[in-house]
Design a protein around this motif. Structure first.
Motif, PDB file in Angstrom:
ATOM      1  N   GLY A 167      53.578  -6.920  72.254  1.00 58.88           N
ATOM      2  CA  GLY A 167      53.719  -5.512  72.578  1.00 58.88           C
ATOM      3  C   GLY A 167      52.554  -5.045  73.428  1.00 58.88           C
ATOM      4  O   GLY A 167      51.610  -5.798  73.690  1.00 58.88           O
ATOM      5  N   PRO A 168      52.595  -3.809  73.903  1.00 50.68           N
ATOM      6  CA  PRO A 168      51.496  -3.277  74.713  1.00 50.68           C
ATOM      7  C   PRO A 168      50.159  -3.354  73.980  1.00 50.68           C
ATOM      8  O   PRO A 168      50.092  -3.184  72.760  1.00 50.68           O
ATOM      9  N   ALA A 169      49.106  -3.602  74.743  1.00 48.69           N
ATOM     10  CA  ALA A 169      47.771  -3.707  74.145  1.00 48.69           C
ATOM     11  C   ALA A 169      47.352  -2.423  73.450  1.00 48.69           C
ATOM     12  O   ALA A 169      46.548  -2.454  72.507  1.00 48.69           O
ATOM     13  N   THR A 170      47.905  -1.294  73.884  1.00 43.47           N
ATOM     14  CA  THR A 170      47.555   0.000  73.303  1.00 43.47           C
ATOM     15  C   THR A 170      48.400   0.355  72.080  1.00 43.47           C
ATOM     16  O   THR A 170      48.157   1.391  71.445  1.00 43.47           O
ATOM     17  N   HIS A 171      49.397  -0.450  71.762  1.00 46.46           N
ATOM     18  CA  HIS A 171      50.233  -0.265  70.569  1.00 46.46           C
ATOM     19  C   HIS A 171      50.884   1.118  70.517  1.00 46.46           C
ATOM     20  O   HIS A 171      51.046   1.698  69.441  1.00 46.46           O
ATOM     21  N   ASP A 172      51.294   1.640  71.669  1.00 47.57           N
ATOM     22  CA  ASP A 172      51.919   2.969  71.707  1.00 47.57           C
ATOM     23  C   ASP A 172      53.206   2.963  72.529  1.00 47.57           C
ATOM     24  O   ASP A 172      53.570   3.975  73.116  1.00 47.57           O
ATOM     25  N   GLY A 173      53.879   1.830  72.566  1.00 47.71           N
ATOM     26  CA  GLY A 173      55.029   1.698  73.448  1.00 47.71           C
ATOM     27  C   GLY A 173      56.356   2.113  72.865  1.00 47.71           C
ATOM     28  O   GLY A 173      57.361   2.137  73.587  1.00 47.71           O
ATOM     29  N   ALA A 203      70.233 -13.179  58.850  1.00 49.09           N
ATOM     30  CA  ALA A 203      69.458 -11.957  58.602  1.00 49.09           C
ATOM     31  C   ALA A 203      68.832 -11.434  59.894  1.00 49.09           C
ATOM     32  O   ALA A 203      67.679 -10.988  59.916  1.00 49.09           O
ATOM     33  N   ALA A 204      69.599 -11.480  60.983  1.00 49.36           N
ATOM     34  CA  ALA A 204      69.102 -11.052  62.295  1.00 49.36           C
ATOM     35  C   ALA A 204      68.624  -9.604  62.255  1.00 49.36           C
ATOM     36  O   ALA A 204      69.294  -8.726  61.707  1.00 49.36           O
ATOM     37  N   ARG A 205      67.450  -9.373  62.842  1.00 50.39           N
ATOM     38  CA  ARG A 205      66.875  -8.036  62.915  1.00 50.39           C
ATOM     39  C   ARG A 205      66.281  -7.818  64.301  1.00 50.39           C
ATOM     40  O   ARG A 205      65.672  -8.717  64.881  1.00 50.39           O
ATOM     41  N   ARG A 206      66.458  -6.615  64.824  1.00 51.96           N
ATOM     42  CA  ARG A 206      65.827  -6.245  66.094  1.00 51.96           C
ATOM     43  C   ARG A 206      64.375  -5.866  65.847  1.00 51.96           C
ATOM     44  O   ARG A 206      64.062  -5.149  64.890  1.00 51.96           O
ATOM     45  N   ARG A 207      63.496  -6.333  66.751  1.00 51.67           N
ATOM     46  CA  ARG A 207      62.069  -6.023  66.643  1.00 51.67           C
ATOM     47  C   ARG A 207      61.605  -5.507  68.008  1.00 51.67           C
ATOM     48  O   ARG A 207      61.087  -6.261  68.827  1.00 51.67           O
ATOM     49  N   PRO A 208      61.771  -4.220  68.290  1.00 48.37           N
ATOM     50  CA  PRO A 208      61.366  -3.675  69.590  1.00 48.37           C
ATOM     51  C   PRO A 208      59.850  -3.720  69.760  1.00 48.37           C
ATOM     52  O   PRO A 208      59.094  -3.485  68.813  1.00 48.37           O
ATOM     53  N   GLU A 209      59.414  -3.985  70.981  1.00 47.32           N
ATOM     54  CA  GLU A 209      58.003  -3.949  71.335  1.00 47.32           C
ATOM     55  C   GLU A 209      57.701  -2.793  72.296  1.00 47.32           C
ATOM     56  O   GLU A 209      56.581  -2.301  72.358  1.00 47.32           O
ATOM     57  N   ALA A 240      64.650   7.495  69.888  1.00 41.77           N
ATOM     58  CA  ALA A 240      64.602   6.963  68.531  1.00 41.77           C
ATOM     59  C   ALA A 240      66.000   6.806  67.947  1.00 41.77           C
ATOM     60  O   ALA A 240      66.280   5.830  67.232  1.00 41.77           O
ATOM     61  N   ALA A 241      66.889   7.746  68.243  1.00 44.51           N
ATOM     62  CA  ALA A 241      68.245   7.675  67.710  1.00 44.51           C
ATOM     63  C   ALA A 241      68.978   6.457  68.249  1.00 44.51           C
ATOM     64  O   ALA A 241      69.700   5.766  67.508  1.00 44.51           O
ATOM     65  N   THR A 242      68.816   6.179  69.544  1.00 43.16           N
ATOM     66  CA  THR A 242      69.465   5.013  70.132  1.00 43.16           C
ATOM     67  C   THR A 242      68.871   3.724  69.585  1.00 43.16           C
ATOM     68  O   THR A 242      69.593   2.768  69.271  1.00 43.16           O
ATOM     69  N   MET A 243      67.561   3.672  69.455  1.00 43.67           N
ATOM     70  CA  MET A 243      66.901   2.487  68.915  1.00 43.67           C
ATOM     71  C   MET A 243      67.385   2.205  67.492  1.00 43.67           C
ATOM     72  O   MET A 243      67.672   1.045  67.145  1.00 43.67           O
ATOM     73  N   SER A 244      67.500   3.234  66.688  1.00 42.30           N
ATOM     74  CA  SER A 244      67.950   3.074  65.310  1.00 42.30           C
ATOM     75  C   SER A 244      69.410   2.612  65.252  1.00 42.30           C
ATOM     76  O   SER A 244      69.776   1.736  64.458  1.00 42.30           O
ATOM     77  N   GLY A 245      70.248   3.193  66.114  1.00 42.27           N
ATOM     78  CA  GLY A 245      71.656   2.815  66.121  1.00 42.27           C
ATOM     79  C   GLY A 245      71.870   1.372  66.515  1.00 42.27           C
ATOM     80  O   GLY A 245      72.706   0.660  65.929  1.00 42.27           O
ATOM     81  N   LEU A 246      71.129   0.895  67.504  1.00 41.00           N
ATOM     82  CA  LEU A 246      71.246  -0.505  67.918  1.00 41.00           C
ATOM     83  C   LEU A 246      70.768  -1.443  66.818  1.00 41.00           C
ATOM     84  O   LEU A 246      71.349  -2.512  66.597  1.00 41.00           O
ATOM     85  N   ALA A 247      69.704  -1.047  66.109  1.00 35.26           N
ATOM     86  CA  ALA A 247      69.225  -1.866  64.996  1.00 35.26           C
ATOM     87  C   ALA A 247      70.288  -1.979  63.912  1.00 35.26           C
ATOM     88  O   ALA A 247      70.475  -3.051  63.314  1.00 35.26           O
TER      89      ALA A 247
END
Length: 321
Positions: free
Chosen positions: A159-165, A64-70, A6-13
């Motif tokens: 994103g994944p069909a289970t929405h938990d990725g 207004a570029a934004r990262r949208r991880p799946e 989560a920390a890496t994902m937030s930093g890249l965003a």
């Protein structure tokens, strides 16, 4: 304890959304970080160069570029290189108002598909990365599709069909990766007449009966094993019948997910026409990223990023030009 994923994902965003990315970058990137990217960037060395050559052009070309991880996972690399890695895919969302690495703007909303693998140092910052942004698909969205022929369905990566990725909390990552490795081992051997490989489908097979395969720009996505063979595997093996893959620098599993990547992963000879381009007879390499969701002991979904700008450059075609 902070989740390193989560920390890496937030930093890249924050690199895209923060008012001043130069202030954010030291928190997420080491000073000597190296990013290996898709063509035409290829390799960018050092935090300042990453900002100047990657982050700022993205912010300029996509308003207004934004990262949208799946999908976003992390763990220890099973390959010899080792280390703790994070990996995932998603889109950079923005208004495409400026030319980006040769792709002219559409002046409309765009979803620039990306796949990433990042190695983390002891302090949790990124020291090394492999990144593919799907520039051919961005061209398609701007009405400038580079491919004379079509294969599967062109679409956004869901994103994944289970929405938990995103930073999964359940599942056995080691088992997920082992399942994927078994599939890859079996996939190396195939019948040239039927394109079939043992152990892929049916009873005891590694792929779910209702598998979904999401491919990059040019290949597109498909459903069920028959669709995968028709829209990707058969055309690919026709063009590159001696292909050899699996040369991966990173393999990791996390929960019900696994990810593998090679830079390059494949070596092959261009012996048949492909996507409307005639055979060249040239020896080629291919940069590959694969992300998998596993369920009930089988692979249910597979998202694939390929550096086709680099592949076609080796054939002698500048598809960005």
């Amino acid at each position: 304890m902070t989740d390193f994923r989560a920390a890496t994902m937030s930093g890249l965003a924050d690199l895209l959304s923060a008012d001043d990315p130069a202030q954010t970058a030291p928190r997420i990137l080491t000073e000597d970080a190296v990013w290996h990217l898709m063509t035409p960037l290829d390799r960018v060395e050092g935090r300042d160069a990453i900002l100047a050559q990657v982050i700022l052009p993205l912010r300029s070309a996509l308003t207004a570029a934004r990262r949208r991880p799946e999908l976003w996972i992390g763990g220890m690399n099973r390959r010899a290189q080792g280390g703790r890695w994070v990996a995932g895919f998603g889109h950079v969302v923005g208004m495409h108002v400026g030319t980006l690495w040769g792709v002219a703007p559409s002046q409309r909303l765009s979803f620039l598909r990306w796949g990433e693998f990042h190695r983390l140092g002891d302090d949790g910052r990124i020291t090394e990365s492999r990144i593919i942004m799907d520039l051919p698909d961005l061209m398609r969205q701007a009405g400038r599709d580079p491919w004379p022929e079509k294969l599967g369905t062109e679409m956004l990566f869901p994103g994944p069909a289970t929405h938990d990725g995103i930073c999964p909390a359940e599942g056995d990552g080691e088992a997920s990766l082992s399942l994927v490795e078994r599939m890859l081992s079996d996939l190396h051997v195939y019948d040239p007449e039927t394109n079939a490989s043992a152990g892929q489908t049916g009873e005891g097979g590694t792929w779910a009966d209702d598998m979904l395969w999401y491919g990059p720009g040019g290949i597109g996505s498909n459903y069920l094993w028959d669709g995968f063979v028709r829209d990707h595997r058969a055309p690919f093996l026709h063009a590159f019948p001696d292909r050899k893959g699996g040369n991966h620098y990173c393999r990791l599993g996390d929960g019900n997910y696994a990810a593998v990547s090679g830079w390059p992963s494949m070596t092959m000879t261009h012996r048949g026409d492909y996507l409307g381009f005639p055979a060249t007879g040239k020896d080629l390499t291919l940069r590959v990223m694969d992300f998998y969701r596993c369920a009930d002991g089988r692979i249910a979904e597979n998202w694939v990023l390929l550096d086709y700008v680099d592949l076609f450059r080796q054939m002698g075609h500048d598809i960005l030009g």
